[in-house]
Design a protein around this motif. Structure first.
Motif, PDB file in Angstrom:
ATOM      1  N   LEU A 177      -6.523  13.460  -4.871  1.00  0.00           N
ATOM      2  CA  LEU A 177      -7.712  12.642  -5.124  1.00  0.00           C
ATOM      3  C   LEU A 177      -7.345  11.180  -5.357  1.00  0.00           C
ATOM      4  CD1 LEU A 177      -9.697  15.036  -7.495  1.00  0.00           C
ATOM      5  CD2 LEU A 177     -10.165  14.571  -5.078  1.00  0.00           C
ATOM      6  N   ALA A 178      -6.221  10.937  -6.032  1.00  0.00           N
ATOM      7  CA  ALA A 178      -5.833   9.559  -6.317  1.00  0.00           C
ATOM      8  C   ALA A 178      -5.500   8.800  -5.041  1.00  0.00           C
ATOM      9  CB  ALA A 178      -4.645   9.537  -7.278  1.00  0.00           C
ATOM     10  N   VAL A 179      -4.817   9.445  -4.104  1.00  0.00           N
ATOM     11  CA  VAL A 179      -4.513   8.790  -2.830  1.00  0.00           C
ATOM     12  C   VAL A 179      -5.803   8.482  -2.075  1.00  0.00           C
ATOM     13  CG1 VAL A 179      -3.466   9.132  -0.561  1.00  0.00           C
ATOM     14  CG2 VAL A 179      -2.198   9.731  -2.633  1.00  0.00           C
ATOM     15  N   ARG A 180      -6.734   9.424  -2.094  1.00  0.00           N
ATOM     16  CA  ARG A 180      -8.024   9.192  -1.443  1.00  0.00           C
ATOM     17  C   ARG A 180      -8.756   8.012  -2.082  1.00  0.00           C
ATOM     18  NH1 ARG A 180     -13.032  13.547  -1.545  1.00  0.00           N
ATOM     19  NH2 ARG A 180     -14.620  12.157  -0.676  1.00  0.00           N
ATOM     20  N   CYS A 181      -8.788   7.964  -3.415  1.00  0.00           N
ATOM     21  CA  CYS A 181      -9.439   6.856  -4.116  1.00  0.00           C
ATOM     22  C   CYS A 181      -8.732   5.545  -3.824  1.00  0.00           C
ATOM     23  CB  CYS A 181      -9.446   7.111  -5.622  1.00  0.00           C
ATOM     24  SG  CYS A 181     -10.529   8.441  -6.173  1.00  0.00           S
ATOM     25  N   LEU A 182      -7.405   5.588  -3.783  1.00  0.00           N
ATOM     26  CA  LEU A 182      -6.634   4.377  -3.523  1.00  0.00           C
ATOM     27  C   LEU A 182      -6.962   3.808  -2.156  1.00  0.00           C
ATOM     28  CD1 LEU A 182      -4.397   2.690  -4.923  1.00  0.00           C
ATOM     29  CD2 LEU A 182      -2.730   4.077  -3.688  1.00  0.00           C
ATOM     30  N   HIS A 183      -7.031   4.679  -1.151  1.00  0.00           N
ATOM     31  CA  HIS A 183      -7.362   4.215   0.195  1.00  0.00           C
ATOM     32  C   HIS A 183      -8.747   3.564   0.232  1.00  0.00           C
ATOM     33  CE1 HIS A 183      -4.402   7.206   2.282  1.00  0.00           C
ATOM     34  NE2 HIS A 183      -3.789   6.233   1.660  1.00  0.00           N
ATOM     35  N   GLU A 184      -9.709   4.172  -0.445  1.00  0.00           N
ATOM     36  CA  GLU A 184     -11.070   3.640  -0.446  1.00  0.00           C
ATOM     37  C   GLU A 184     -11.139   2.286  -1.145  1.00  0.00           C
ATOM     38  OE1 GLU A 184     -13.744   4.732   0.993  1.00  0.00           O
ATOM     39  OE2 GLU A 184     -13.016   6.675   1.702  1.00  0.00           O
ATOM     40  N   LEU A 185     -10.411   2.135  -2.254  1.00  0.00           N
ATOM     41  CA  LEU A 185     -10.538   0.935  -3.065  1.00  0.00           C
ATOM     42  C   LEU A 185      -9.743  -0.248  -2.525  1.00  0.00           C
ATOM     43  CD1 LEU A 185     -10.441   2.506  -6.649  1.00  0.00           C
ATOM     44  CD2 LEU A 185     -12.390   1.396  -5.548  1.00  0.00           C
ATOM     45  N   ILE A 186      -8.612  -0.012  -1.870  1.00  0.00           N
ATOM     46  CA  ILE A 186      -7.790  -1.129  -1.415  1.00  0.00           C
ATOM     47  C   ILE A 186      -7.904  -1.366   0.087  1.00  0.00           C
ATOM     48  CG2 ILE A 186      -6.133  -0.685  -3.268  1.00  0.00           C
ATOM     49  CD1 ILE A 186      -4.174   0.357  -1.157  1.00  0.00           C
ATOM     50  N   ALA A 190      -6.381  -3.674 -10.812  1.00  0.00           N
ATOM     51  CA  ALA A 190      -7.602  -3.012 -11.284  1.00  0.00           C
ATOM     52  C   ALA A 190      -7.957  -1.832 -10.387  1.00  0.00           C
ATOM     53  CB  ALA A 190      -8.748  -4.014 -11.326  1.00  0.00           C
ATOM     54  N   ALA A 191      -7.861  -2.034  -9.082  1.00  0.00           N
ATOM     55  CA  ALA A 191      -8.213  -0.969  -8.138  1.00  0.00           C
ATOM     56  C   ALA A 191      -7.258   0.208  -8.248  1.00  0.00           C
ATOM     57  CB  ALA A 191      -8.208  -1.522  -6.709  1.00  0.00           C
ATOM     58  N   ALA A 192      -5.973  -0.071  -8.367  1.00  0.00           N
ATOM     59  CA  ALA A 192      -4.990   1.004  -8.463  1.00  0.00           C
ATOM     60  C   ALA A 192      -5.194   1.812  -9.746  1.00  0.00           C
ATOM     61  CB  ALA A 192      -3.577   0.422  -8.426  1.00  0.00           C
ATOM     62  N   GLU A 220      -6.008 -11.771  -5.940  1.00  0.00           N
ATOM     63  CA  GLU A 220      -5.896 -10.542  -5.164  1.00  0.00           C
ATOM     64  C   GLU A 220      -4.969  -9.540  -5.851  1.00  0.00           C
ATOM     65  OE1 GLU A 220      -4.844 -11.348  -1.130  1.00  0.00           O
ATOM     66  OE2 GLU A 220      -6.535 -12.693  -0.799  1.00  0.00           O
ATOM     67  N   VAL A 221      -3.898 -10.028  -6.461  1.00  0.00           N
ATOM     68  CA  VAL A 221      -2.986  -9.127  -7.167  1.00  0.00           C
ATOM     69  C   VAL A 221      -3.694  -8.518  -8.377  1.00  0.00           C
ATOM     70  CG1 VAL A 221      -0.796  -8.934  -8.381  1.00  0.00           C
ATOM     71  CG2 VAL A 221      -0.977 -10.431  -6.392  1.00  0.00           C
ATOM     72  N   ARG A 222      -4.485  -9.330  -9.057  1.00  0.00           N
ATOM     73  CA  ARG A 222      -5.227  -8.806 -10.210  1.00  0.00           C
ATOM     74  C   ARG A 222      -6.225  -7.745  -9.765  1.00  0.00           C
ATOM     75  NH1 ARG A 222      -8.454 -12.316 -14.862  1.00  0.00           N
ATOM     76  NH2 ARG A 222      -9.092 -10.513 -16.103  1.00  0.00           N
ATOM     77  N   LEU A 223      -6.910  -7.977  -8.671  1.00  0.00           N
ATOM     78  CA  LEU A 223      -7.851  -6.985  -8.138  1.00  0.00           C
ATOM     79  C   LEU A 223      -7.107  -5.708  -7.739  1.00  0.00           C
ATOM     80  CD1 LEU A 223     -10.207  -9.179  -5.921  1.00  0.00           C
ATOM     81  CD2 LEU A 223     -10.863  -7.902  -7.966  1.00  0.00           C
ATOM     82  N   ALA A 224      -5.912  -5.875  -7.193  1.00  0.00           N
ATOM     83  CA  ALA A 224      -5.122  -4.707  -6.803  1.00  0.00           C
ATOM     84  C   ALA A 224      -4.740  -3.870  -8.018  1.00  0.00           C
ATOM     85  CB  ALA A 224      -3.868  -5.152  -6.054  1.00  0.00           C
ATOM     86  N   ALA A 244       0.838  -1.207   0.000  1.00  0.00           N
ATOM     87  CA  ALA A 244       0.000   0.000   0.000  1.00  0.00           C
ATOM     88  C   ALA A 244       0.872   1.255   0.000  1.00  0.00           C
ATOM     89  CB  ALA A 244      -0.937  -0.002   1.206  1.00  0.00           C
ATOM     90  N   GLY A 245       1.924   1.240   0.801  1.00  0.00           N
ATOM     91  CA  GLY A 245       2.812   2.394   0.850  1.00  0.00           C
ATOM     92  C   GLY A 245       3.552   2.607  -0.459  1.00  0.00           C
ATOM     93  N   ILE A 246       3.983   1.513  -1.085  1.00  0.00           N
ATOM     94  CA  ILE A 246       4.661   1.616  -2.374  1.00  0.00           C
ATOM     95  C   ILE A 246       3.746   2.257  -3.408  1.00  0.00           C
ATOM     96  CG2 ILE A 246       5.610   0.290  -4.301  1.00  0.00           C
ATOM     97  CD1 ILE A 246       6.616  -1.771  -2.289  1.00  0.00           C
ATOM     98  N   LEU A 247       2.499   1.806  -3.455  1.00  0.00           N
ATOM     99  CA  LEU A 247       1.542   2.352  -4.415  1.00  0.00           C
ATOM    100  C   LEU A 247       1.267   3.823  -4.151  1.00  0.00           C
ATOM    101  CD1 LEU A 247      -1.109  -0.494  -4.798  1.00  0.00           C
ATOM    102  CD2 LEU A 247       0.293   0.478  -6.617  1.00  0.00           C
ATOM    103  N   GLU A 248       1.055   4.169  -2.900  1.00  0.00           N
ATOM    104  CA  GLU A 248       0.744   5.560  -2.566  1.00  0.00           C
ATOM    105  C   GLU A 248       1.895   6.490  -2.920  1.00  0.00           C
ATOM    106  OE1 GLU A 248      -0.297   8.305   1.337  1.00  0.00           O
ATOM    107  OE2 GLU A 248      -0.938   6.204   1.307  1.00  0.00           O
TER     108      GLU A 248
END
Length: 211
Positions: free
Chosen positions: A194-203, A165-167, A159-163, A90-94
C-alpha cells in the motif's frame, strides 16, 4: 572531520531499551483493556519500572506508545541515510519504504501487529491519535535534511519539502488503511504494498521525481 554517525552511549541505549519496554507494556494493556481501562500505574507495573520512571520518560499513558509507532520511520530514515545521491530519488524512496515495511521475520511482523492494534485503538482515543500525528510530523521534519542531501544542490527546497511531506503521508495512509483491514503483513494489501502505491500516487506529478 569524520562524517561517521555518532554511536549512542551505553546510557542512551539503556534509556531507549527502557522506553521500548514501557511502550510494549502500554500497547499490550491497550489491546487488553483499551486506553480508557489502562492507567500509567498499570503500564509501569507491567513494564517492571517505578511510576516515577514512567513519568521521567512520558507525560501520559498515550505518549508511552510513541517509541513503538516511530520504529518504522526510524528504520526507513536509516535506509535513506545510507543511500548515495545520484540514483533516481523515486527509486531510492520506493526501495527504502519497501524494505522498512516488508516485515521480515517474527520481529517485523510483531512490530506491525503492535502498530495495527494501536491505530485501531486510536480511532476512539483522541490523545492516542495525537501521538500518532506527532510521530508522523517528527518523521517528516527529520526526513527533510535526508532528502535534501539525496536530491542534490540544484533541487528546489520547496519541492524537497513537498517530497518529504508526500513520502511521510504515503507511509501514514498506508498503515492506517492496512490497520483497518485484516490483510497480512506481507503480500498484496500489506503495508509495503500500500505504501508503494500511495507513494506513486503522491509523487507522480512532482518535477523533483522526473527522470
Amino acid at each position: 572531520m569524520s562524517t561517521e554517525p555518532t554511536q549512542p552511549s551505553l546510557t542512551e541505549r539503556r534509556k531507549a531499551a527502557t522506553q521500548l519496554d514501557i511502550a510494549r507494556a502500554a500497547a499490550s494493556l491497550f489491546a487488553e483493556r483499551g486506553p480508557d481501562g489502562t492507567t500509567a500505574e498499570d503500564i509501569a507495573g507491567r513494564a517492571g519500572v517505578a511510576l516515577r520512571t514512567f513519568y521521567r520518560y512520558f507525560r501520559s499513558k498515550q505518549d508511552a506508545v510513541g517509541p513503538l509507532l516511530s520504529g518504522g520511520a526510524e528504520r526507513w530514515r536509516a535506509l535513506l541515510e545510507a543511500a548515495e545521491p545520484g540514483d533516481p530519488l523515486a527509486g531510492i524512496l520506493e526501495r527504502a519504504v519497501t524494505e522498512a515495511l516488508r516485515a521480515p521475520g517474527a520481529d517485523g511482523a510483531e512490530q506491525l501487529g503492535w502498530t495495527r492494534g494501536l491505530l485501531r485503538a486510536a480511532a476512539d482515543d483522541a490523545a492516542l491519535r495525537a501521538v500518532w500525528y506527532r510521530v508522523n510530523q517528527d518523521s517528516e521534519e527529520r526526513l527533510l535534511p535526508v532528502l535534501t542531501r539525496l536530491a542534490g544542490d540544484g533541487a528546489d527546497p520547496l519541492e524537497v519539502r513537498l517530497a518529504a511531506a508526500a513520502a511521510t503521508d504515503a507511509v501514514r495512509v498506508a498503515l492506517e488503511a492496512w490497520a483497518a483491514t485484516d490483510a497480512p503483513p506481507t503480500g498484496p494489501g500489506s503495508p509495503a504494498d500500500l505504501a508503494v502505491r500511495c507513494l506513486h500516487e503522491l509523487i507522480g506529478g512532482m518535477r523533483l521525481f522526473k527522470v
